[in-house]
Structure formats: structure tokens, C-alpha cells
Write a protein that holds these residues in place. Sequence first.
Motif, PDB file in Angstrom:
ATOM      1  N   ALA A  81       0.828  -1.209   0.000  1.00  0.00           N
ATOM      2  CA  ALA A  81       0.000   0.000   0.000  1.00  0.00           C
ATOM      3  C   ALA A  81       0.864   1.261   0.000  1.00  0.00           C
ATOM      4  O   ALA A  81       0.811   2.064  -0.939  1.00  0.00           O
ATOM      5  N   SER A  82       1.675   1.442   1.027  1.00  0.00           N
ATOM      6  CA  SER A  82       2.485   2.656   1.113  1.00  0.00           C
ATOM      7  C   SER A  82       3.548   2.722   0.027  1.00  0.00           C
ATOM      8  O   SER A  82       3.806   3.791  -0.541  1.00  0.00           O
ATOM      9  N   LEU A  83       4.184   1.592  -0.275  1.00  0.00           N
ATOM     10  CA  LEU A  83       5.257   1.565  -1.270  1.00  0.00           C
ATOM     11  C   LEU A  83       4.847   0.863  -2.563  1.00  0.00           C
ATOM     12  O   LEU A  83       5.647   0.772  -3.489  1.00  0.00           O
ATOM     13  N   GLY A  84       3.601   0.400  -2.628  1.00  0.00           N
ATOM     14  CA  GLY A  84       3.121  -0.258  -3.836  1.00  0.00           C
ATOM     15  C   GLY A  84       3.203   0.606  -5.086  1.00  0.00           C
ATOM     16  O   GLY A  84       3.676   0.140  -6.133  1.00  0.00           O
ATOM     17  N   PRO A  85       2.748   1.874  -5.028  1.00  0.00           N
ATOM     18  CA  PRO A  85       2.872   2.725  -6.220  1.00  0.00           C
ATOM     19  C   PRO A  85       4.319   2.889  -6.690  1.00  0.00           C
ATOM     20  O   PRO A  85       4.585   2.959  -7.894  1.00  0.00           O
ATOM     21  N   THR A  86       5.254   2.962  -5.733  1.00  0.00           N
ATOM     22  CA  THR A  86       6.664   3.082  -6.104  1.00  0.00           C
ATOM     23  C   THR A  86       7.154   1.797  -6.757  1.00  0.00           C
ATOM     24  O   THR A  86       7.921   1.825  -7.741  1.00  0.00           O
ATOM     25  N   TRP A  87       6.756   0.629  -6.244  1.00  0.00           N
ATOM     26  CA  TRP A  87       7.113  -0.645  -6.859  1.00  0.00           C
ATOM     27  C   TRP A  87       6.622  -0.706  -8.306  1.00  0.00           C
ATOM     28  O   TRP A  87       7.360  -1.086  -9.218  1.00  0.00           O
ATOM     29  N   ILE A  88       5.360  -0.313  -8.514  1.00  0.00           N
ATOM     30  CA  ILE A  88       4.763  -0.415  -9.847  1.00  0.00           C
ATOM     31  C   ILE A  88       5.414   0.544 -10.837  1.00  0.00           C
ATOM     32  O   ILE A  88       5.646   0.204 -12.001  1.00  0.00           O
ATOM     33  N   THR A  89       5.744   1.773 -10.383  1.00  0.00           N
ATOM     34  CA  THR A  89       6.283   2.771 -11.310  1.00  0.00           C
ATOM     35  C   THR A  89       7.796   2.717 -11.459  1.00  0.00           C
ATOM     36  O   THR A  89       8.329   3.255 -12.435  1.00  0.00           O
ATOM     37  N   THR A  90       8.504   2.080 -10.527  1.00  0.00           N
ATOM     38  CA  THR A  90       9.968   2.014 -10.647  1.00  0.00           C
ATOM     39  C   THR A  90      10.467   0.607 -10.950  1.00  0.00           C
ATOM     40  O   THR A  90      11.334   0.424 -11.811  1.00  0.00           O
ATOM     41  N   VAL A  91       9.955  -0.403 -10.272  1.00  0.00           N
ATOM     42  CA  VAL A  91      10.419  -1.772 -10.503  1.00  0.00           C
ATOM     43  C   VAL A  91       9.728  -2.381 -11.715  1.00  0.00           C
ATOM     44  O   VAL A  91      10.380  -2.906 -12.631  1.00  0.00           O
ATOM     45  N   VAL A  92       8.401  -2.299 -11.735  1.00  0.00           N
ATOM     46  CA  VAL A  92       7.661  -2.806 -12.897  1.00  0.00           C
ATOM     47  C   VAL A  92       7.871  -1.905 -14.108  1.00  0.00           C
ATOM     48  O   VAL A  92       7.886  -2.354 -15.249  1.00  0.00           O
ATOM     49  N   GLY A  93       8.051  -0.592 -13.860  1.00  0.00           N
ATOM     50  CA  GLY A  93       8.351   0.347 -14.937  1.00  0.00           C
ATOM     51  C   GLY A  93       7.144   0.975 -15.586  1.00  0.00           C
ATOM     52  O   GLY A  93       7.229   1.463 -16.722  1.00  0.00           O
ATOM     53  N   ALA A  94       5.997   1.023 -14.895  1.00  0.00           N
ATOM     54  CA  ALA A  94       4.793   1.619 -15.469  1.00  0.00           C
ATOM     55  C   ALA A  94       4.829   3.143 -15.348  1.00  0.00           C
ATOM     56  O   ALA A  94       5.430   3.696 -14.425  1.00  0.00           O
ATOM     57  N   THR A  95       4.191   3.836 -16.286  1.00  0.00           N
ATOM     58  CA  THR A  95       4.024   5.279 -16.185  1.00  0.00           C
ATOM     59  C   THR A  95       2.908   5.586 -15.195  1.00  0.00           C
ATOM     60  O   THR A  95       2.192   4.686 -14.741  1.00  0.00           O
ATOM     61  N   TYR A  96       2.729   6.876 -14.876  1.00  0.00           N
ATOM     62  CA  TYR A  96       1.658   7.249 -13.955  1.00  0.00           C
ATOM     63  C   TYR A  96       0.297   6.850 -14.511  1.00  0.00           C
ATOM     64  O   TYR A  96      -0.586   6.386 -13.782  1.00  0.00           O
ATOM     65  N   ALA A  97       0.093   7.053 -15.813  1.00  0.00           N
ATOM     66  CA  ALA A  97      -1.187   6.682 -16.410  1.00  0.00           C
ATOM     67  C   ALA A  97      -1.369   5.165 -16.394  1.00  0.00           C
ATOM     68  O   ALA A  97      -2.458   4.651 -16.097  1.00  0.00           O
ATOM     69  N   GLU A  98      -0.292   4.415 -16.690  1.00  0.00           N
ATOM     70  CA  GLU A  98      -0.375   2.953 -16.670  1.00  0.00           C
ATOM     71  C   GLU A  98      -0.572   2.419 -15.256  1.00  0.00           C
ATOM     72  O   GLU A  98      -1.184   1.364 -15.075  1.00  0.00           O
ATOM     73  N   PHE A  99      -0.051   3.151 -14.274  1.00  0.00           N
ATOM     74  CA  PHE A  99      -0.254   2.759 -12.885  1.00  0.00           C
ATOM     75  C   PHE A  99      -1.737   2.608 -12.571  1.00  0.00           C
ATOM     76  O   PHE A  99      -2.149   1.689 -11.853  1.00  0.00           O
ATOM     77  N   GLY A 100      -2.558   3.523 -13.111  1.00  0.00           N
ATOM     78  CA  GLY A 100      -3.994   3.463 -12.863  1.00  0.00           C
ATOM     79  C   GLY A 100      -4.610   2.164 -13.337  1.00  0.00           C
ATOM     80  O   GLY A 100      -5.485   1.599 -12.672  1.00  0.00           O
ATOM     81  N   PHE A 101      -4.162   1.654 -14.484  1.00  0.00           N
ATOM     82  CA  PHE A 101      -4.701   0.396 -15.009  1.00  0.00           C
ATOM     83  C   PHE A 101      -4.310  -0.781 -14.120  1.00  0.00           C
ATOM     84  O   PHE A 101      -5.115  -1.683 -13.876  1.00  0.00           O
TER      85      PHE A 101
END
Length: 443
Positions: free
Chosen positions: A264-284
Motif C-alpha cells: 500500500a504505502s510503497l506499492g505505487p513506487t514498486w509499480i512505477t519504478t520496478v515494474v516500470g509503469a508510467t503514472y497513467a499505466e499505474f492506474g490500469f
Amino acid sequence: MPSPDPAMARPRWESTSSFAPFAVRDFRLLFLSFVGWQLIHPLQVVSLIFWVQDNADDDSRIILIGVLGSLRGIGALVFSLLAGALADRFDRRRLLLAAQGLGFLIALTVALLMSVGSGDALGFALIFLLAFLSAAPIAIDMPTRQAMVPEIVGPRLTSRGIALNSAGMQLAMPLAIFGVGLVIEAVGTGGAYALSSAGHAAALLLLLPMSYRTAARGRATGATLRRTAADIAAGFRFARGHAIVLSVIVLVVVLLAIGFPPVASLGPTWITTVVGATYAEFGFIALTWGVGALLASLAMTRVTAVRLQGPMLSLGALTFAGSFVLFVGGQSWPFAVAGNFGLGAGFAITQIAATSLIAHHTPNEVRGRVMSLLMIGIFAAQSLALPVAVAGQMLSLETLFPILSYVCLGSVAALLLARRELWRTRASRGDEPPQSTGGRPGR
């Protein structure tokens, strides 16, 4: 004139319909105010994370995001200790109005600072201070709202009412999360946070026409700091002396203390830095958490018998922990999507089952305080975001998160084996929560 007790006059379709609580007017207003507020909550959480991520240096970014999560968790933890006592002493509807009004003012102030401030030390300090204070509205609102549901709909509809509240939250969350990345890219983090104030305003407007009042408000004049501390202590004593309630709270605390900060707290960072998603892709990707939680919540409206909530609580905890393993099992979209779906479903099942069991086993006089203890578990878990972030900065998220996921799954399994009353809990169909005369239901 007091409104009729919903236990005395229920619709004939109550016994078969998952939506029977909607026949009660005050529950409809409470539900809609909750949905309106939950539509904006992801905007606040994710906007703050991305603001820190955009303004912090590379060598401190993860740690500062952890500081942000911990401050929100500590703030919620502090305010929750007071919230339960306040919910049992003051008029609960007025407490909700005060909480949402405070949230509205804080949201506008944060949005202004994010829009015109800079990423210097003073800017971070002010944002962190307001992040701490922004925890007050949710810390006050959640246990107060949950304590109101049994009074408004009656004991036989309590489990359905709690499940519908959760379903409403999960219905709002996918819509909000789906649009978070797009909104931030369109108007910036400050603009996105400013939009969140509309949710607090909507909640205020929907709470105003409620006819529900709490009889306990007559004792508010005797409230002092010493009396409030005594009320809090009484809630702890009740939970400690009740095996089922204590076991539920312990399970939730252990599960979320290990699993919640990473996802939860670091999930967005995992998705946008480790997985490599953009902010818009993060929403999906993040949308799948809400979809899983929504489907699980709707399914839980059918599992209304309290005798089933023990097994469902165990299933939810194991689903959450197992999905954490899947979420970090690979650094790609498929793992993030599938894991996020399971995390949302597991969290929803755990939350609904835990809340239903506590509502069933606590009398109205202490229900707000005991409900706040459940929320304290969630907020205490959130406050651990900083040590997790520090470890992640030192070891890397790719190294730390898989270790935490297996520790989480192993701890939950061991706890369920040690506390078998959790998954063996049964109650007869006619069993009803302890009753009191502390409140007046609405229409």
C-alpha cells in the motif's frame, strides 16, 4: 418522535436480498456519503506519494515516501485512540460531520502547498505535517461509521450493512484509482489533491439530512481528558477479555503490519519504478485491486450469517498473504495485475469478516472503542512504512519485498494454527449481538 426500530418493521424480502439495508433511509444516506468520500481518498494518497517521488533526490526518495506513510499511520493511530471513545460518548452523526469538515479544509490547504510550494526542506516539512493531520478525518470517521451500522439497520442486517459499505468503497475505489494517473498527468499533483475536497463536501451534504441521533450525546458534557482515557482503557479491557475479539484484532494487526506497508504505502513506487509503469499505466494496474475488492465485497453480502465469518476471515487473510507473494513474484505486469487483484479481494474479505465479528460480539456502549482498535491495527501497520522503506533503500525493493511476502504468509498460517478459534468460530442463526439502549435508529 423516535423512528421505528428496523428490527420491528423489516421488508419481506430481507431474508433473501443482499440489499435489504437499503430499505432504511439513514443507511442509504450513510452509504452514499461513504462512497462519495471514498471516491477521492485514493487521489489524496497517491498524489502525495507522487509529489514526494517527483521532488525528492534519488538517494532519499524511498525513505521519504516511507516517512510520509509512517506519518499518516502514526497520525491515524494517535487520533484513533481518541476516536473510539468519542464515538461512544458524543453524537456519532455530528462526529462524522466534524471529521468531513476538517478533511475538506486540510485538502484545500495541502493542494495549495503542493501547487505553489517547492521541494525544499520547508516544503517537505509542511507537507509532512499536513499528512499527519490529514489522518484525523479517516481515524474519526471509520470507527464512528462502523459503530452506527448496527444501530441503524438492526442486528440481523448488520453483516449485510457492513458488507454493502465495503462493496460501496470497493465500487468507488476502482473508479478513483483508474483515474488517478490520468488526473495527475492532466492537472498535476496539486490539482488532483484539490479535486479531492469535493468528496468531503459531498459527504457533508449527505450526512446533514440523516435523522439518526445517538442517545450517548447526553453524556458529552461530562467528558474530560481523564474520562476519555478511562473510556479508551475500558475498550482495551473488553477486547483483552474476549477471546474471539482479541484473536480477530491480533490476526489483522499481524497480517497488515507485515503486508500493508510494502503493497500500500510503497506499492505505487514498486509499480512505477520496478515494474516500470508510467503514472497513467499505474492506474490500469492499480485498478485490479479495486476490482478484486469489489467482487469479494459483493460476494460477502451473500455470506451474511455470523457463523460463517470466522472461516471467511481466515480465507481472506490467507488470500491477502498469498497474493502478496504473487505480487512481488516477478517484476512485470502479469504478476502485478494478478497479485493486486488477489490483494484487493483478500483485504476486503478480511475487513468485512473482522468488522462483522466485532460488531456481533460487542455491545453498543463499547462498540466504537472496539471498532477503533481494529482500525488501530491498520494504522499501526501503515506507520511501519518508514522502517520498510529504509530497508528497501538499503537492500533494494526487489530484494526486500519477496522476503516480506513469505514472512507474511508464514506468520498468518502459524497464527491460524495457534488460534484455531478464528477459523472454528460458529454462531447459531438466531444468535444476535449484545444489545443496549444507547441509541435511536433512523428511518
